[in-house]
Write an enzyme that holds these catalytic residues in place. Structure first.
Site, PDB file in Angstrom:
ATOM      1  N   ILE A  23     -15.146   2.286  -7.612  1.00  0.00           N
ATOM      2  CA  ILE A  23     -13.916   2.975  -8.021  1.00  0.00           C
ATOM      3  C   ILE A  23     -13.165   2.173  -9.085  1.00  0.00           C
ATOM      4  O   ILE A  23     -12.677   2.732 -10.074  1.00  0.00           O
ATOM      5  CB  ILE A  23     -13.013   3.221  -6.788  1.00  0.00           C
ATOM      6  N   ASP A  68     -10.200 -14.369  -6.310  1.00  0.00           N
ATOM      7  CA  ASP A  68     -10.286 -13.780  -4.982  1.00  0.00           C
ATOM      8  C   ASP A  68      -8.879 -13.341  -4.594  1.00  0.00           C
ATOM      9  O   ASP A  68      -7.943 -14.154  -4.613  1.00  0.00           O
ATOM     10  CB  ASP A  68     -10.816 -14.849  -4.009  1.00  0.00           C
ATOM     11  N   VAL A  69      -8.710 -12.068  -4.234  1.00  0.00           N
ATOM     12  CA  VAL A  69      -7.359 -11.557  -3.947  1.00  0.00           C
ATOM     13  C   VAL A  69      -6.721 -12.200  -2.718  1.00  0.00           C
ATOM     14  O   VAL A  69      -5.516 -12.056  -2.508  1.00  0.00           O
ATOM     15  CB  VAL A  69      -7.338 -10.008  -3.792  1.00  0.00           C
ATOM     16  N   SER A 147      -7.387   4.352   2.047  1.00  0.00           N
ATOM     17  CA  SER A 147      -8.547   5.041   2.613  1.00  0.00           C
ATOM     18  C   SER A 147      -8.022   6.131   3.533  1.00  0.00           C
ATOM     19  O   SER A 147      -6.879   6.047   4.004  1.00  0.00           O
ATOM     20  CB  SER A 147      -9.384   4.055   3.439  1.00  0.00           C
ATOM     21  N   TYR A 160     -10.310  -2.633  10.064  1.00  0.00           N
ATOM     22  CA  TYR A 160     -10.206  -1.983   8.747  1.00  0.00           C
ATOM     23  C   TYR A 160      -9.145  -0.884   8.781  1.00  0.00           C
ATOM     24  O   TYR A 160      -8.294  -0.789   7.890  1.00  0.00           O
ATOM     25  CB  TYR A 160     -11.570  -1.411   8.371  1.00  0.00           C
ATOM     26  N   LYS A 164      -5.724  -0.759   6.568  1.00  0.00           N
ATOM     27  CA  LYS A 164      -5.459   0.338   5.630  1.00  0.00           C
ATOM     28  C   LYS A 164      -4.206   1.124   6.026  1.00  0.00           C
ATOM     29  O   LYS A 164      -3.467   1.600   5.167  1.00  0.00           O
ATOM     30  CB  LYS A 164      -6.682   1.261   5.515  1.00  0.00           C
TER      31      LYS A 164
END
Length: 265
Positions: A23, A68-69, A147, A160, A164
Site C-alpha cells: 500500500i 524503524d518506526v 485495518s 494486532y 489497530k
C-alpha cells in the site's frame, strides 16, 4: 502538470512510512502523480532503494529514509533528513505495520509489545515528529493506515486488533485536538488486501491448518462480501483522497476499504 487538476498536491511534501512495498508504494505512486515531493521511509534499505528506482522518471522529487518506526531517535533523525531534502512535512501517511497471529493463551508479553510498538507506538512517534511542521504552517494531513481489525474483532489476532483499535482511537481523539488548526487526521481501514503482509497470513494458515495456499487465500477473501481480496491501489486511492486540500471537511474518520465487510459484520 495541469494546475487546474482537482487532485493536486503540488508544492506539498508527503512522507510515507512502510513505503517500500504494498500500500505504501502505491500511495507514493499516486502522490507523485499528484505533483508532491515524496519521502519513502522503510526499515529495509535494499527494498527501499528498489522502490525508489521504480520512480526514476521523478527521481528529483523522491527521497528515501531508512528507519524503524519503533525507534524514536531513528525517526527524529530520519524526519530531519527528509525535511532538509524536501522541505517541511505537509502530509504524513502512517502505513508501516506488522500483523502476526497467535492464540491468546500462547502469546507472551514480547509478542504483545511487538504488535503495539510497530502498529500503535510507531504511529505516535511519526505523528510526534511531523506535527511541529504542520502546526507551524497552519496546514496538514495525517492519514493512518489502520485495518478493519481496528473496527471489529477477529480471533487469533488479539494483539494486532488491540493495536489497530488504538490507532483508530488515536485518530479520532487527535482529530478533535487539531480541528481548529487546519490539520485533519483520518484513518483508512483496509480489509484483507493483496500485499506482502497477506503472504505472511496465508503462510501461517497453511502451516497451522494444512490448507493449500489457494484455499487459505480464498478463506481470507470470503470475509469480503465482494468475494475477493482488496487491491493495494484501491486503498492508496482512499489515502490520497484524504490527503488532498479539497478533503478539509473530512476529519476523525475511519474509512473502511473492504468491499462492505464491516457493514456486513
Amino acid at each position: 502538470m495541469n494546475h487546474n487538476a482537482i487532485a493536486t498536491l503540488e508544492n506539498r511534501h508527503v512522507l510515507i512510512t512502510g513505503a517500500s512495498q504494498g500500500i505504501g508504494l502505491e500511495v507514493a505512486r499516486l502522490a507523485l502523480a499528484a505533483g508532491a515531493r515524496v519521502t519513502l521511509l522503510a526499515r529495509d534499505g535494499q527494498r527501499l532503494q528498489q522502490a525508489a528506482q521504480t520512480f526514476s522518471a521523478d527521481a528529483q522529487r523522491v527521497y528515501t529514509v531508512q528507519a524503524d518506526v519503533t525507534d524514536e531517535n531513528a525517526i527524529a533523525r530520519g524526519f530531519a533528513a527528509a525535511r532538509e531534502h524536501a522541505g517541511s512535512i505537509n502530509v504524513l501517511v502512517n502505513n508501516a505495520g506488522q500483523a502476526r497471529s497467535e492464540r491468546f493463551d500462547r502469546m507472551d508479553a514480547q509478542f504483545w509489545n511487538q504488535m503495539m510498538q510497530v502498529n500503535l507506538t510507531g504511529t505516535y512517534l511519526c505523528i510526534n515528529a511531523a506535527l511541529p511542521d504542520m502546526l507551524e504552517q497552519g496546514w496538514g494531513r495525517i492519514v493512518n493506515v489502520a485495518s478493519v481489525a481496528g473496527l471489529k474483532g477477529y480471533g487469533y489476532v488479539t494483539a494486532y486488533c488491540a493495536a489497530k483499535h488504538g490507532v483508530v482511537g488515536l485518530t479520532r481523539a487527535l482529530a478533535l485536538e487539531l480541528a481548529g488548526k487546519n490539520i485533519t487526521v483520518n484513518a483508512v481501514c483496509p480489509g484483507y488486501t493483496e500485499t506482502p503482509l497477506l503472504v505472511g497470513a496465508v503462510a501461517n494458515m497453511v502451516e497451522k491448518t494444512g490448507m493449500t495456499p489457494d484455499k487459505a487465500k480464498a478463506a481470507l477473501a470470503s470475509n469480503n462480501p465482494q468475494g475477493r481480496l482488496v487491491q493495494p491501489q484501491e486503498v492508496a486511492h482512499a489515502v490520497l483522497w484524504l490527503c488532498l486540500p479539497q478533503s478539509s471537511s473530512i476529519n476523525g474518520q475511519a474509512v473502511p476499504v473492504d468491499g462492505g465487510e464491516k457493514m456486513a459484520g
